[in-house]
Motif scaffolding. Structure first.
Motif: not given
Length: 243
Positions: A112-118, A240-243, A18-29, A136-140
């Motif tokens: 998985d949460e945000l969808g889109g090309p990755g 790459q992410l807003k297609r 487990t690691h802490d995370t910090y999140r902000k914003g909207s749109g592709p991840g 290596v993972d197709p989500s990126v």
């Protein structure tokens, strides 16, 4: 008011880690992975730029105290952590750091949460090459390497190493050939990078996009920030992410 007060603190767990995370914003991840010694004010400033450009940014805290600046004590503590932790590979060639598996899990969850090309993945300094391991993972879909400096370039062989196992390198090359380019930024005289940009150019060809600056400075988007590098990264994420 602290630099992270407007960010939402959470955590991510994968395979018992487990690691802490910090999140902000909207749109592709976009996952922004901090440099040594940690989530410093310049790292947070860059992450805010990515948020302002229309992205959901998640910053995992892998080591160091958030918002602490760069000083001898924070650097010494961070280097001690990464050199003894089993999550990181700092002095061995031909290996993918185990933390890459955790970061891939984080990327899959965000996609998985945000969808889109990755999602985008950006590492810097010691974590610079982690975006390759995540690719290596197709989500990126948008990997960015800012002055990738691990494994530490204390020998010529380590300075050429990309921080990937042979199997992961083969997957990265295939993904690049299939249309997932890699962006890299650096100062051309930075000794911490070794010959990795030459190796990336050889392995990925035109699918490795270089944004380079003269001189022997190091941190292209933080301490030695170049606005051209920041702009190129934001444009890359946009493409790459807003297609």
């Amino acid at each position: 008011m602290g630099a992270l007060d407007s960010w939402t603190r959470g955590s991510h767990t994968h395979d018992g880690v487990t690691h802490d995370t910090y999140r902000k914003g909207s749109g592709p991840g976009v996952i922004v992975i901090h440099e040594i010694p940690g989530m410093t004010p310049p790292v947070i400033r860059f992450a805010e730029d990515v948020v302002a450009a229309g992205f959901t940014v998640v910053m995992p805290r892998l080591f160091g105290e958030p918002e602490v600046g760069i000083n001898p004590a924070s650097l010494a503590k961070a280097f001690k952590t990464v050199c003894v932790s089993k999550e990181f590979v700092t002095l061995h060639a031909g290996q993918t750091a185990p933390i890459a598996d955790w970061l891939r899990s984080l990327a899959r969850e965000l996609h998985d949460e945000l969808g889109g090309p990755g999602v985008g993945a950006l590492g810097m300094c010691m974590t610079g090459g982690f975006a390759l391991g995540m690719m290596v993972d197709p989500s990126v879909a948008a990997p960015v390497l800012c002055q990738p400096s691990a494994p530490f370039a204390v020998t010529p062989a380590l300075g050429r190493d990309l921080g990937l196992s042979p199997a992961d390198l083969a997957t990265v090359k295939q993904r690049a050939a299939n249309g997932c380019p890699v962006l890299g930024t650096r100062y051309t005289g930075d000794p911490a990078i070794g010959k990795r940009f030459d190796v990336l150019t050889k392995e990925l060809g035109e699918n490795f996009i270089k944004v380079e600056f003269p001189g022997m400075k190091h941190a292209t988007v933080t301490l030695h920030r170049q606005q051209k590098a920041v702009d190129a990264i934001l444009e890359f994420f946009e493409t790459q992410l807003k297609r």
